[in-house]
Design a protein around this motif. Structure first.
Motif, PDB file in Angstrom:
ATOM      1  N   UNK A 170       0.760  -1.328   0.076  1.00  0.00           N
ATOM      2  CA  UNK A 170      -0.151  -0.088  -0.033  1.00  0.00           C
ATOM      3  C   UNK A 170       0.791   1.397  -0.036  1.00  0.00           C
ATOM      4  N   UNK A 171       0.308   2.300  -0.566  1.00  0.00           N
ATOM      5  CA  UNK A 171       1.072   3.456  -0.377  1.00  0.00           C
ATOM      6  C   UNK A 171       1.116   4.194   1.072  1.00  0.00           C
ATOM      7  N   UNK A 172       2.096   4.741   1.390  1.00  0.00           N
ATOM      8  CA  UNK A 172       2.211   5.554   2.510  1.00  0.00           C
ATOM      9  C   UNK A 172       1.926   4.496   3.660  1.00  0.00           C
ATOM     10  N   UNK A 173       2.327   3.369   3.655  1.00  0.00           N
ATOM     11  CA  UNK A 173       2.057   2.555   4.902  1.00  0.00           C
ATOM     12  C   UNK A 173       3.642   1.814   5.043  1.00  0.00           C
ATOM     13  N   UNK A 174       4.485   2.405   6.041  1.00  0.00           N
ATOM     14  CA  UNK A 174       5.737   1.723   6.194  1.00  0.00           C
ATOM     15  C   UNK A 174       5.685   0.568   7.222  1.00  0.00           C
ATOM     16  N   UNK A 175       6.611  -0.327   7.211  1.00  0.00           N
ATOM     17  CA  UNK A 175       6.879  -1.271   8.211  1.00  0.00           C
ATOM     18  C   UNK A 175       7.493  -0.567   9.392  1.00  0.00           C
ATOM     19  N   UNK A 176       8.348   0.175   9.179  1.00  0.00           N
ATOM     20  CA  UNK A 176       9.319   1.079  10.161  1.00  0.00           C
ATOM     21  C   UNK A 176       8.858   2.564  10.259  1.00  0.00           C
ATOM     22  N   UNK A 177       8.772   2.950  11.567  1.00  0.00           N
ATOM     23  CA  UNK A 177       8.590   4.262  11.834  1.00  0.00           C
ATOM     24  C   UNK A 177       9.924   4.685  12.629  1.00  0.00           C
ATOM     25  N   UNK A 178      10.900   5.440  12.225  1.00  0.00           N
ATOM     26  CA  UNK A 178      11.867   5.991  12.944  1.00  0.00           C
ATOM     27  C   UNK A 178      11.837   7.462  13.372  1.00  0.00           C
ATOM     28  N   UNK A 179      11.754   7.623  14.495  1.00  0.00           N
ATOM     29  CA  UNK A 179      11.584   8.805  15.275  1.00  0.00           C
ATOM     30  C   UNK A 179      13.057   9.549  15.758  1.00  0.00           C
ATOM     31  N   UNK A 180      13.174  10.613  14.954  1.00  0.00           N
ATOM     32  CA  UNK A 180      14.461  11.389  15.440  1.00  0.00           C
ATOM     33  C   UNK A 180      14.174  12.811  15.882  1.00  0.00           C
ATOM     34  N   UNK A 181      15.242  13.497  16.751  1.00  0.00           N
ATOM     35  CA  UNK A 181      14.787  14.763  17.216  1.00  0.00           C
ATOM     36  C   UNK A 181      15.044  15.853  16.277  1.00  0.00           C
ATOM     37  N   UNK A 182      15.725  15.985  15.092  1.00  0.00           N
ATOM     38  CA  UNK A 182      16.030  16.990  14.657  1.00  0.00           C
ATOM     39  C   UNK A 182      16.008  16.536  12.889  1.00  0.00           C
ATOM     40  N   UNK A 183      15.810  17.680  11.966  1.00  0.00           N
ATOM     41  CA  UNK A 183      15.811  17.517  10.680  1.00  0.00           C
ATOM     42  C   UNK A 183      16.940  16.761  10.085  1.00  0.00           C
ATOM     43  N   UNK A 184      18.301  17.579  10.694  1.00  0.00           N
ATOM     44  CA  UNK A 184      19.637  16.990   9.962  1.00  0.00           C
ATOM     45  C   UNK A 184      19.700  15.578  10.656  1.00  0.00           C
ATOM     46  N   UNK A 185      19.280  15.174  11.566  1.00  0.00           N
ATOM     47  CA  UNK A 185      19.321  13.897  12.030  1.00  0.00           C
ATOM     48  C   UNK A 185      18.634  12.960  11.098  1.00  0.00           C
ATOM     49  N   UNK A 186      17.459  13.435  10.658  1.00  0.00           N
ATOM     50  CA  UNK A 186      16.489  12.609   9.805  1.00  0.00           C
ATOM     51  C   UNK A 186      17.025  12.516   8.676  1.00  0.00           C
ATOM     52  N   UNK A 187      17.648  13.375   7.998  1.00  0.00           N
ATOM     53  CA  UNK A 187      18.493  13.069   6.799  1.00  0.00           C
ATOM     54  C   UNK A 187      19.350  12.171   6.709  1.00  0.00           C
ATOM     55  N   UNK A 188      20.274  12.059   7.902  1.00  0.00           N
ATOM     56  CA  UNK A 188      21.341  11.336   8.091  1.00  0.00           C
ATOM     57  C   UNK A 188      20.789   9.878   8.247  1.00  0.00           C
ATOM     58  N   UNK A 189      19.865   9.705   9.040  1.00  0.00           N
ATOM     59  CA  UNK A 189      19.051   8.200   9.226  1.00  0.00           C
ATOM     60  C   UNK A 189      18.642   7.701   7.693  1.00  0.00           C
TER      61      UNK A 189
END
Length: 303
Positions: A170-189
């Motif tokens: 399905x669209x927009x249905x991930x098996x993993x949600x990874x929660x990070x504190x900041x935008x830069x960290x999100x980009x790295x992950x």
């Protein structure tokens, strides 16, 4: 008898042939005559003289270059100190995440109580995450950083590893949600989770979700047209997408909290009041997510 009264003389009272004596004449010339330009130049330093003549000062150029190099070295030292502090902080955070599920459940519930400080113990018990829904990753003895994230998932979360390599239905249905504190960290992950070692050739895309530079409507549109295996984001943006249904939980099996990473103030995602509140209120507190955690369909992972 001689007259003692002083007589005042005006210019016109002087005799036509009156001549100033040499001493007075010399003194007057010193005051009114401009100094010779050569004499001025002789009194200036070499640097000042060159500036008078309109030439750039060599000494000033050398001094400016030295200051520039000092600033660059100071920037390098600050960057090195920051990286060392982050490495040290990551090591400290991993010792928390490496605890067995029973202790992690207590850590999470204690942190959760800070967000819902006005709730009674009975009310808190209703929203607490059960111990059996917290992944046991104690078998991992390595560093819990991004450099080892792929190996960490492979070794401790084999089910997640398998699902990340499958083609999402399905669209927009991930098996993993990874929660990070900041935008830069999100980009790295996001870059790490796109590794072919995890996704293979069939795995879904990895969504990068944070408010900076991206409007909510843009992410909604992206999720509606993209099959994703993982969604990486800041808690605020993830919470809004879960709330409006753009981020579906139909295929969700794991939520990973980035407690290994610390900011410049040595705080992880659950230490910063704003991000902690968003995590527990809008992500883990999302009705579908909380239901999945309580029923054991979703596992909480502390990196």
């Amino acid at each position: 008898m001689a007259t003692t009264n002083a007589t005042t003389h005006r210019g016109d009272d002087l005799d036509d042939d009156f001549v100033l004596d040499d001493l007075v004449a010399l003194s007057d010339e010193d005051v009114v005559q401009p100094a010779d330009a050569d004499d001025i130049a002789g009194l200036l330093s070499a640097e000042e003289a060159s500036e008078v003549e309109g030439e750039p000062s060599r000494n000033n150029s050398v001094s400016a270059e030295k200051k520039r190099k000092r600033r660059e070295k100071e920037k390098e030292r600050k960057l090195k100190r920051r990286k060392m502090a982050e490495a040290s902080a990551s090591s400290e955070a991993s010792s928390v995440a490496a605890q067995p599920p029973a202790l992690l459940a207590n850590y999470v519930s204690t942190t959760q109580a800070k967000t819902f400080s006005k709730m009674s113990d009975i009310e808190l018990a209703d929203i607490q995450i059960p111990e059996n829904s917290i992944a046991d990753t104690t078998m991992w003895s390595g560093s819990r950083d991004l450099e080892h994230l792929v190996e960490f998932i492979t070794a401790t979360l084999p089910t997640l590893r398998t699902r990340l390599g499958q083609n999402p239905k399905s669209m927009g249905a991930p098996t993993l949600i990874f929660v990070a504190a900041a935008a830069l960290r999100v980009a790295d992950v996001t870059r790490v989770l796109k590794d072919k070692k995890l996704r293979g050739e069939k795995g879904g895309d990895v969504a990068k979700l944070f408010a900076k530079h991206f409007k909510l409507e843009e992410h909604v549109a992206q999720l509606k047209r993209t099959k994703i295996g993982a969604a990486v984001g800041t808690p605020g943006r993830l919470g809004k997408l879960l709330e409006n249904g753009a981020l579906s939980t139909s295929a969700l099996t794991h939520i990973m909290l980035d407690v290994s990473h610390r900011d410049a103030k040595q705080r992880c995602v659950l230490d910063i009041p704003e991000t902690r509140d968003e995590v527990f209120k809008t992500v883990l507190g999302s009705p579908n997510v909380l239901k999945g955690l309580k029923q054991g369909q979703i596992q909480l992972v502390l990196l």
